[in-house]
Design an enzyme around this catalytic site. Structure first.
Site, mmCIF file in Angstrom:
data_model
loop_
_atom_site.group_PDB
_atom_site.id
_atom_site.type_symbol
_atom_site.label_atom_id
_atom_site.label_comp_id
_atom_site.label_asym_id
_atom_site.label_seq_id
_atom_site.Cartn_x
_atom_site.Cartn_y
_atom_site.Cartn_z
ATOM 1 N N ASP A 106 17.064 2.150 -57.695
ATOM 2 C CA ASP A 106 15.675 2.082 -58.152
ATOM 3 C C ASP A 106 15.415 3.229 -59.133
ATOM 4 O OD1 ASP A 106 12.899 0.639 -56.839
ATOM 5 O OD2 ASP A 106 12.628 2.439 -58.085
ATOM 6 N N ASN A 117 8.489 -6.715 -50.678
ATOM 7 C CA ASN A 117 7.066 -6.780 -50.979
ATOM 8 C C ASN A 117 6.786 -8.173 -51.543
ATOM 9 O OD1 ASN A 117 6.450 -4.107 -50.249
ATOM 10 N ND2 ASN A 117 7.231 -3.353 -52.208
ATOM 11 N N GLN A 125 3.767 -5.890 -54.711
ATOM 12 C CA GLN A 125 4.875 -6.414 -55.519
ATOM 13 C C GLN A 125 4.535 -6.280 -57.003
ATOM 14 O OE1 GLN A 125 6.076 -10.502 -54.775
ATOM 15 N NE2 GLN A 125 7.840 -10.334 -56.145
ATOM 16 N N HIS A 167 13.400 -9.067 -54.646
ATOM 17 C CA HIS A 167 14.283 -7.910 -54.491
ATOM 18 C C HIS A 167 14.093 -7.319 -53.110
ATOM 19 C CE1 HIS A 167 10.510 -6.764 -56.488
ATOM 20 N NE2 HIS A 167 10.547 -5.645 -55.793
ATOM 21 N N LEU A 168 15.202 -6.916 -52.527
ATOM 22 C CA LEU A 168 15.192 -6.254 -51.227
ATOM 23 C C LEU A 168 15.357 -4.756 -51.471
ATOM 24 C CD1 LEU A 168 15.311 -6.284 -48.115
ATOM 25 C CD2 LEU A 168 17.756 -6.792 -48.295
ATOM 26 N N HIS A 169 14.395 -3.967 -50.992
ATOM 27 C CA HIS A 169 14.511 -2.506 -51.089
ATOM 28 C C HIS A 169 15.344 -2.005 -49.906
ATOM 29 C CE1 HIS A 169 11.020 -1.705 -53.939
ATOM 30 N NE2 HIS A 169 10.647 -2.884 -53.492
#
Ligand code: 5GP
Ligand code: ZN
Length: 116
Positions: free
Chosen positions: A32, A89, A96, A102-104
């Site tokens: 990120d 999110n 979001q 997307h997976l954090h």
């Protein structure tokens, strides 16, 4: 390939540079740009799907694949024993900002609950 107006499709196509930590034919994982924890990685499907609520019976396996890659990355980053947080999110109230699923993966520090 992908959606021409989508930031994460541009990252997949390498039109925009990112710090990639994992890639296979279906999935990309990269750091990120504004990390919220010592480890903050985004794991995304290469297929453009806007949000988690768009998943259906046909696409449901995508999510389990994202989670398996996140678990491997947690081990690689040595945060698996202490623990980590996986976050999707979905929509405006959840914050979001990028409308490509997307997976954090967040870890490397103690996290608060409930989230802000
Ligand atoms: P969201 O709020 O949509 O769940 O999360 C979007 C995430 O994408 C944010 O954590 C943000 O820092 C990250 N992000 C936004 N633009 C870029 C970019 O150009 N490169 C990278 N690596 N991350 C980005
Ligand atoms: Zn996209």
């Amino acid at each position: 390939m992908g959606n021409k107006d989508c930031l994460f499709c541009k990252i997949i196509n390498k039109e925009i540079k990112s710090s990639i930590v994992y890639e296979d034919k279906d999935i990309l994982a990269f750091k990120d740009i504004h990390p919220q924890a010592p480890v903050h990685i985004l794991i995304i499907p290469k297929q453009h799907i806007e949000k988690i609520s768009d998943l259906d019976e046909q696409k449901k396996d995508i999510v389990s694949n994202l989670i398996l890659i996140a678990n491997n990355l947690a081990r690689d980053n040595k945060i698996d024993k202490q623990g980590y947080r996986l976050v999707f999110n979905c929509g405006p109230d959840a914050g979001q900002l990028v409308f490509h699923i997307h997976l954090h993966l967040l870890g490397g520090r103690k996290m608060a609950w409930p989230p802000g």
